[in-house]
Scaffold this active site. Structure first.
Site, PDB file in Angstrom:
ATOM      1  N   LYS A  53    -100.347  73.546  42.827  1.00 39.96           N
ATOM      2  CA  LYS A  53     -99.138  73.098  42.115  1.00 39.96           C
ATOM      3  C   LYS A  53     -99.307  71.651  41.626  1.00 39.96           C
ATOM      4  O   LYS A  53     -98.983  71.319  40.487  1.00 39.96           O
ATOM      5  CB  LYS A  53     -97.917  73.211  43.031  1.00 39.96           C
ATOM      6  CG  LYS A  53     -97.502  74.653  43.313  1.00 39.96           C
ATOM      7  CD  LYS A  53     -96.411  74.759  44.381  1.00 39.96           C
ATOM      8  CE  LYS A  53     -96.144  76.232  44.705  1.00 39.96           C
ATOM      9  NZ  LYS A  53     -95.113  76.435  45.740  1.00 39.96           N
TER      10      LYS A  53
ATOM     11  N   GLN B 125     -92.533  73.254  50.728  1.00 41.56           N
ATOM     12  CA  GLN B 125     -93.311  74.491  50.805  1.00 41.56           C
ATOM     13  C   GLN B 125     -92.944  75.296  52.051  1.00 41.56           C
ATOM     14  O   GLN B 125     -92.823  74.742  53.145  1.00 41.56           O
ATOM     15  CB  GLN B 125     -94.821  74.158  50.802  1.00 41.56           C
ATOM     16  CG  GLN B 125     -95.745  75.362  50.724  1.00 41.56           C
ATOM     17  CD  GLN B 125     -95.664  76.131  49.398  1.00 41.56           C
ATOM     18  OE1 GLN B 125     -95.254  75.594  48.367  1.00 41.56           O
ATOM     19  NE2 GLN B 125     -96.024  77.399  49.429  1.00 41.56           N
TER      20      GLN B 125
ATOM     21  N   ASP C 157     -87.282  74.955  42.971  1.00 41.01           N
ATOM     22  CA  ASP C 157     -87.618  76.257  43.569  1.00 41.01           C
ATOM     23  C   ASP C 157     -86.435  77.228  43.435  1.00 41.01           C
ATOM     24  O   ASP C 157     -86.602  78.439  43.637  1.00 41.01           O
ATOM     25  CB  ASP C 157     -87.930  76.080  45.066  1.00 41.01           C
ATOM     26  CG  ASP C 157     -89.414  76.197  45.374  1.00 41.01           C
ATOM     27  OD1 ASP C 157     -90.126  76.847  44.589  1.00 41.01           O
ATOM     28  OD2 ASP C 157     -89.838  75.640  46.397  1.00 41.01           O
TER      29      ASP C 157
HETATM   30  N1  GUN Z   1     -93.873  79.903  49.890  1.00 36.98           N
HETATM   31  C1  GUN Z   1     -94.210  81.032  49.211  1.00 36.98           C
HETATM   32  N2  GUN Z   1     -93.730  80.983  47.953  1.00 36.98           N
HETATM   33  C2  GUN Z   1     -93.082  79.804  47.826  1.00 36.98           C
HETATM   34  C3  GUN Z   1     -92.398  79.193  46.757  1.00 36.98           C
HETATM   35  O1  GUN Z   1     -92.243  79.723  45.657  1.00 36.98           O
HETATM   36  N3  GUN Z   1     -91.875  77.956  47.009  1.00 36.98           N
HETATM   37  C4  GUN Z   1     -92.000  77.355  48.224  1.00 36.98           C
HETATM   38  N4  GUN Z   1     -91.425  76.145  48.379  1.00 36.98           N
HETATM   39  N5  GUN Z   1     -92.623  77.900  49.246  1.00 36.98           N
HETATM   40  C5  GUN Z   1     -93.173  79.123  49.047  1.00 36.98           C
END
Ligand code: GUN
Length: 293
Positions: A52, A96, A119
């Protein structure tokens, strides 16, 4: 069979974002800035967050990665969030998931400023999404909508079967695809671990969205001819022939199911790369919204 190529589509979207960012900055606006918090040492999570952050660089965003130890307390994490919530330079940020067990995930997600919640996990944003009010749509469902859109996969009037009721994928996906929207207007059946006669249901699906995290769960005898298959699963399976000791396996037995499918996503290279592109899209949206205030 047409492969729904998430890698290529995500590269296209990132190129579009990079152009938009350049124009945005040329007009005297700030550089979009995404921050990410990761707690602990989960290998897959670290890989995702690094991807990311790297993607931010490629499209001309600023990024900040905050790495906290496995032993970080809930209070410390809430403090980090409080700082990002008011940091004027940070347009959006993510925490995350999953978090270590001693931290209450819901409490953490609720502490994030909804205007910076790129998110789309805060209850305010989930509520807006469910009511079809413009907001941040979570990256994975958003990426799937975009993939279906760019490959002109018809959803209107189709029977979509969603496997898995997670807050991140299954649940929002079932809501979005049933809504009155460009990629939507579908008849949606949501299946989960207590569903009976699953195969009977999947055999009726025009589109299957598999998000259960069980490697190669969907076999060819569970789908009809001309189906569209979106595989959200991405499980690390031990493989001594690989340098890193594992390979990534989806929820779908790709080789056999692909023979019956009109459209199918590969794993890796399907939904995964799309989520990153959509997170960037949400961050640019957050930045643009802020500049309008
Ligand atoms: N863990 C798995 N997918 C995601 C996501 O899209 N965002 C976040 N913050 N954690 C995740």
């Amino acid at each position: 069979m047409i492969l729904l190529d998430g890698r290529k589509t995500s590269a296209d979207i990132k190129e579009e974002i990079a152009l938009e960012v350049r124009e945005f900055k040329n007009n005297g606006n700030k550089t979009p800035h995404l921050a990410a918090i990761i707690v602990g040492n989960n290998g897959a999570s670290i890989t995702y967050v690094n991807a990311k952050v790297k993607a931010c660089e490629r499209v001309g965003f600023e990024s900040t990665l905050i790495r906290l130890s496995e032993k970080t307390t809930e209070e410390d994490l809430l403090n980090e969030i409080a700082i990002l919530n008011v940091d004027n330079d940070v347009d959006g940020f993510i925490v995350q998931l999953p978090l270590p067990k001693h931290i209450d995930e819901q409490k953490i997600l609720m502490a994030i400023n909804p205007d910076k919640d790129v998110d789309g996990f805060h209850p305010t944003n989930v509520g807006k999404m469910a009511l079809n009010i413009p907001t941040f749509i979570s990256a994975t469902p958003f990426g799937i909508l975009e993939l279906l859109d760019r490959y002109n996969v018809e959803t209107s009037g189709k029977h979509v079967v969603v496997l898995g009721r997670s807050h991140i994928v299954g649940s929002p996906m079932s809501i979005l695809l049933s809504q009155k929207r460009k990629v939507g207007n579908a008849t949606v059946t949501m299946c989960h671990s207590r569903t009976k006669n699953l195969k009977e249901i999947t055999l009726q699906a025009d589109i299957i969205i598999a998000a259960i995290g069980i490697p190669e769960f969907i076999k060819a005898d569970m789908v009809k001819e001309h189906v569209t298959v979106i595989d959200v699963g991405i499980t690390r399976v031990a493989d001594s022939s690989k340098k890193n000791g594992f390979r990534l396996v989806g929820d779908v037995a790709f080789d056999e199911v692909a023979k019956k499918a009109d459209f199918i996503t590969p794993v890796p290279g399907g939904v995964g790369p799309m989520t990153i592109a959509m997170l960037l899209k949400n961050t640019l949206l957050a930045c643009k919204r802020k500049s309008q205030n």
